[in-house]
Write an enzyme that holds these catalytic residues in place. Structure first.
Site: not given
Ligand code: NAP
Length: 295
Positions: A83, A295
């Site tokens: 995004s 995702y």
């Molecule tokens: P992350 O750091 O692993 O997690 C972010 C937060 O979400 C943590 O507090 C985590 O908690 C929590 N979480 C885990 N499972 C959850 C659930 N079922 N419901 C609500 N909260 C939950 O996140 P990330 O690695 O940044 O991942 C973000 C996601 O967004 C990815 O899958 C990515 O593909 C997607 N995304 C990214 C973009 C972009 O432009 N970069 C755009 C759209 C979507 P705990 O880990 O402490 O349990």
């Protein structure tokens, strides 16, 4: 309609597929800044120069990134979508740049004892000065036109990217957003809270509020990690009354599965109100008032 700098308006003139895998545009990396402290997961704000391209984008769209090289089967790498984390004007206001919010994916592999490295995320996080390939895509996750619209934004982790773009657009570039904006942002720890300074700065606007869920630092009364749906449940009366206005739009972006939990708390409220959540959600989707990109 175009804006002052000739960027497309949010009137349906959404630029799509200007560049394709077979006909890619090349951008230059002009920034790669780490957002998280050392010792935490590596999340970066990568800024690209789009000069010379016909590339145009709107807040809420995604960009295709084509990593170089081939996959394990010898085929060219497939494109990955990110995004836009900037508004259409870019962080520098020139309308010629954009930025992405990228987390470096490095996961332990139980079978081999080694690690899995995400191809596109590592490619982007390691970029210094060079080129990347762009493909516009995605059309549904766009801001409503009416500045009196209310927005409920639910983000986890790097899923904050499109909402950063929304907020920069509505508070930084448009003449005046009068609708209510509620941002719920889930991150593991306070130290890893992406763009916190920016998100806090919008508190100067009367209609804006942001609530955080620090999953690794806070617990619910029943001892669970605190997630965004818990925060929404705590404020359900307000959220529900906003959501029941035809001018309110709900956006969910981030980790797969978060939408089920948000649906769960909304379904519970709907039941308490004698409403059928599935029908209600269908109506909201049809009206373009429920958007989910996980995702
Ligand atoms: P992350 O750091 O692993 O997690 C972010 C937060 O979400 C943590 O507090 C985590 O908690 C929590 N979480 C885990 N499972 C959850 C659930 N079922 N419901 C609500 N909260 C939950 O996140 P990330 O690695 O940044 O991942 C973000 C996601 O967004 C990815 O899958 C990515 O593909 C997607 N995304 C990214 C973009 C972009 O432009 N970069 C755009 C759209 C979507 P705990 O880990 O402490 O349990």
């Amino acid at each position: 309609m175009a804006d002052a700098l000739g960027r497309p308006g949010s009137d349906g003139a959404v630029p799509l597929n200007l560049y394709r895998v077979s006909r890619p545009g090349m951008s230059r990396v002009i920034g790669n800044e780490r957002l998280t402290p050392e010792g935490y997961e590596d999340v970066r704000h990568v800024t690209l120069d789009l000069s010379g391209l016909k590339y145009r984008y709107l807040e809420g769209q995604s960009i295709g990134v084509l990593p170089p090289g081939v996959d394990e089967n010898g085929r060219p790498q497939k494109l990955r979508l990110y995004s836009f984390a900037s508004s259409r004007m870019g962080d520098d206001g020139s309308g010629r740049t954009t930025s992405l919010c990228v987390k470096r994916v490095v996961l332990p592999e139980a079978e081999t004892g080694g690690v899995f490295r995400g191809v596109a995320s590592n490619f982007l996080c390691d970029l210094r000065l060079g080129e990347t390939v762009l493909i516009p895509a995605g059309r549904t996750f766009l801001l409503p036109d009416d500045p009196a619209s209310n927005l409920i934004l639910m983000a986890t982790g790097t899923g904050i990217a499109p909402f950063r773009a929304f907020l920069r657009r509505i508070y930084g570039e448009l003449p005046g957003w009068t609708g209510q904006v509620r941002l719920y942002f889930g991150v593991r720890t306070r130290a890893e809270c992406l763009y916190r300074h920016e998100l806090e700065s919008y508190r100067a606007w009367p209609g804006y509020d942001v609530v955080y869920a620090h999953s690794r630092e806070e617990r619910t009364e029943s001892g669970e990690r605190v997630y965004v749906h818990h925060r929404m449940a705590e404020r359900m009366d307000e959220a529900w009354s906003l959501l029941n206005q035809s001018t309110t739009y709900l956006y969910i972006c981030g980790i797969k599965g978060m939408e089920d939990r948000i649906d769960g708390v909304l379904a519970e409220k709907a039941r308490a109100e004698g409403r059928d959540w599935d029908l209600l959600r269908e109506d909201w989707i049809d009206a373009g008032r429920y958007h989910c990109e996980t995702y």
